[in-house]
Enzyme design. Structure first.
Site, PDB file in Angstrom:
ATOM      1  N   TRP A 103       0.811  -1.260  -0.013  1.00 41.25           N
ATOM      2  CA  TRP A 103      -0.097  -0.050  -0.142  1.00 41.25           C
ATOM      3  C   TRP A 103       0.711   1.197  -0.040  1.00 41.25           C
ATOM      4  O   TRP A 103       0.213   2.361  -0.241  1.00 41.25           O
ATOM      5  CB  TRP A 103      -0.704   0.077   1.150  1.00 41.25           C
ATOM      6  CG  TRP A 103      -2.045  -0.860   1.085  1.00 41.25           C
ATOM      7  CD1 TRP A 103      -2.142  -2.078   0.466  1.00 41.25           C
ATOM      8  CD2 TRP A 103      -3.049  -1.017   2.174  1.00 41.25           C
ATOM      9  NE1 TRP A 103      -3.330  -2.778   0.715  1.00 41.25           N
ATOM     10  CE2 TRP A 103      -4.023  -2.286   1.818  1.00 41.25           C
ATOM     11  CE3 TRP A 103      -3.589  -0.387   3.259  1.00 41.25           C
ATOM     12  CZ2 TRP A 103      -4.934  -2.698   2.523  1.00 41.25           C
ATOM     13  CZ3 TRP A 103      -4.714  -0.952   3.666  1.00 41.25           C
ATOM     14  CH2 TRP A 103      -5.590  -2.086   3.431  1.00 41.25           C
ATOM     15  N   LYS A 104       2.139   0.961   0.284  1.00 38.56           N
ATOM     16  CA  LYS A 104       3.071   2.214   0.256  1.00 38.56           C
ATOM     17  C   LYS A 104       2.440   3.429   1.257  1.00 38.56           C
ATOM     18  O   LYS A 104       1.995   3.023   2.469  1.00 38.56           O
ATOM     19  CB  LYS A 104       3.486   2.702  -1.008  1.00 38.56           C
ATOM     20  CG  LYS A 104       3.893   1.762  -1.896  1.00 38.56           C
ATOM     21  CD  LYS A 104       4.274   2.389  -3.368  1.00 38.56           C
ATOM     22  CE  LYS A 104       4.955   1.251  -4.162  1.00 38.56           C
ATOM     23  NZ  LYS A 104       5.494   1.700  -5.431  1.00 38.56           N
ATOM     24  N   HIS A 138      13.076  -2.620  -1.050  1.00 32.34           N
ATOM     25  CA  HIS A 138      12.323  -2.004  -2.125  1.00 32.34           C
ATOM     26  C   HIS A 138      12.944  -0.812  -2.873  1.00 32.34           C
ATOM     27  O   HIS A 138      13.896  -0.085  -2.067  1.00 32.34           O
ATOM     28  CB  HIS A 138      10.774  -1.600  -1.860  1.00 32.34           C
ATOM     29  CG  HIS A 138       9.984  -1.152  -2.773  1.00 32.34           C
ATOM     30  ND1 HIS A 138      10.055   0.006  -3.269  1.00 32.34           N
ATOM     31  CD2 HIS A 138       8.995  -1.847  -3.203  1.00 32.34           C
ATOM     32  CE1 HIS A 138       9.124   0.325  -4.388  1.00 32.34           C
ATOM     33  NE2 HIS A 138       8.479  -1.102  -4.039  1.00 32.34           N
ATOM     34  N   GLU A 143      11.488  -6.435  -9.270  1.00 30.91           N
ATOM     35  CA  GLU A 143      10.865  -5.262  -9.471  1.00 30.91           C
ATOM     36  C   GLU A 143      11.936  -4.448 -10.510  1.00 30.91           C
ATOM     37  O   GLU A 143      12.766  -3.807  -9.975  1.00 30.91           O
ATOM     38  CB  GLU A 143      10.310  -4.398  -8.388  1.00 30.91           C
ATOM     39  CG  GLU A 143       9.360  -5.269  -7.556  1.00 30.91           C
ATOM     40  CD  GLU A 143       9.016  -4.299  -6.691  1.00 30.91           C
ATOM     41  OE1 GLU A 143       7.571  -4.028  -6.405  1.00 30.91           O
ATOM     42  OE2 GLU A 143       9.508  -3.525  -5.869  1.00 30.91           O
ATOM     43  N   GLY A 184       5.394   1.987 -11.069  1.00 31.93           N
ATOM     44  CA  GLY A 184       4.383   3.066 -10.906  1.00 31.93           C
ATOM     45  C   GLY A 184       4.621   3.823 -12.077  1.00 31.93           C
ATOM     46  O   GLY A 184       4.108   5.214 -12.094  1.00 31.93           O
ATOM     47  N   SER A 224       4.086  -2.247 -12.060  1.00 30.88           N
ATOM     48  CA  SER A 224       2.803  -1.780 -13.206  1.00 30.88           C
ATOM     49  C   SER A 224       2.299  -3.172 -13.274  1.00 30.88           C
ATOM     50  O   SER A 224       1.677  -3.340 -14.564  1.00 30.88           O
ATOM     51  CB  SER A 224       3.227  -1.067 -14.258  1.00 30.88           C
ATOM     52  OG  SER A 224       3.762   0.274 -13.881  1.00 30.88           O
ATOM     53  N   GLY A 248       1.682  -2.582  -6.305  1.00 32.88           N
ATOM     54  CA  GLY A 248       1.356  -1.506  -5.848  1.00 32.88           C
ATOM     55  C   GLY A 248       0.108  -0.774  -5.977  1.00 32.88           C
ATOM     56  O   GLY A 248      -0.792  -1.041  -5.332  1.00 32.88           O
ATOM     57  N   GLY A 249      -0.013   0.291  -6.712  1.00 34.13           N
ATOM     58  CA  GLY A 249      -1.214   1.118  -6.895  1.00 34.13           C
ATOM     59  C   GLY A 249      -2.290   0.230  -7.172  1.00 34.13           C
ATOM     60  O   GLY A 249      -3.339   0.666  -6.745  1.00 34.13           O
TER      61      GLY A 249
END
Length: 255
Positions: free
Chosen positions: A10-11, A95, A167, A173, A212, A233-234
């Site tokens: 969720w960052k 990360h 990653e 992102g 992504s 992520g997003g």
């Protein structure tokens, strides 16, 4: 037989209302889905709330970082013992955002890895190259260096029960993503690199793809033999989008 794991990072996002609503949505969307592990890593402020919200569901709790120290005068840090105490299982380390903004070195990340293993938590070790390194043909060199920080100090056995997340930094992102073939090639390299030390351990290491990942490209990525789920992520901030990725992973590995 490796089981895929899809984990949501969720960052720096969320609030109390969002935690409850997102997890409620996940419980609905993931009802009846099996064959794929699921974990979420909310901000540390919301770990306790998230733990209660996921209770009785197949979703495991994770966290986004850990300190190398277990206690003491280290203002602002969170220890492995604290994360274990609160119920977290999967802990993201290395990360690219931590490597970039907090200048975390390979050696520092290897120390975090060791602390997590000693505490009985599962490291999710993030590795990957920048755009410049990718364009210079250094992808394998960078990934090997980042893995070797652990492999050469803690041995291949340290990777038992561990998750690696490849990653590519240029894809995080940005909306860009490695093609399934590109990602598979790197994942195979990572597995083969560990296999030089211990083929049995290498065969069971979960290697996620991150960068992504979305509901549109997930199925094709997960069809690759060495891609074992995703660090998301997003898309993990929307229950339907995240669940679609989980379902794609479950379906691909059953095929």
């Amino acid at each position: 037989m490796r089981h895929p794991l899809v984990m949501g990072n969720w960052k720096l996002n969320g609030n109390k209302q969002m935690v409850n609503e997102l997890i409620a949505g996940l419980r609905t969307e993931l009802s009846g889905v099996d064959g794929c592990g699921v974990a979420i890593a909310p901000p540390v402020m919301y770990l306790e709330q998230a733990k209660h919200a996921i209770s009785g569901s197949p979703v495991a709790l994770g966290a986004q970082n850990v300190d190398v120290n277990l206690s003491g005068a280290f203002t602002g840090e969170v220890s492995a013992d604290m994360l274990k105490d609160i119920g977290a299982q999967y802990i993201i380390i290395g990360h690219s955002e931590r490597r970039t903004w907090h200048a975390e070195s390979d050696d520092a990340i290897a120390k975090k890895f060791a602390v997590l293993k000693q505490t009985g938590l599962i490291p999710v070790l993030c590795i990957g190259e920048t755009e410049a390194e990718n364009e210079a043909g250094k992808t394998e060199e960078v990934c090997a260096r980042q893995i070797d920080a652990v492999l050469n100090t803690q041995g291949a056995d340290a990777f038992k029960g561990v998750v690696i997340a490849y990653e590519p930094v240029w894809a995080i992102g940005t909306g860009k993503s490695a093609t399934p073939a590109q990602a598979q090639a790197v994942h195979k390299f990572i597995r083969d690199h560990i296999a030089k030390k211990d083929a049995t351990v290498a065969a069971q290491v979960i290697i996620q793809y991150g960068g992504s990942v979305n509901d549109k490209n997930a199925a094709e990525l997960f069809a690759q033999p060495d891609i074992d789920g995703a660090l998301v992520g997003g898309a993990s901030l929307k229950a339907d989008a995240f669940a679609a990725i989980v379902k794609a992973a479950a379906a691909a590995k059953k095929a």
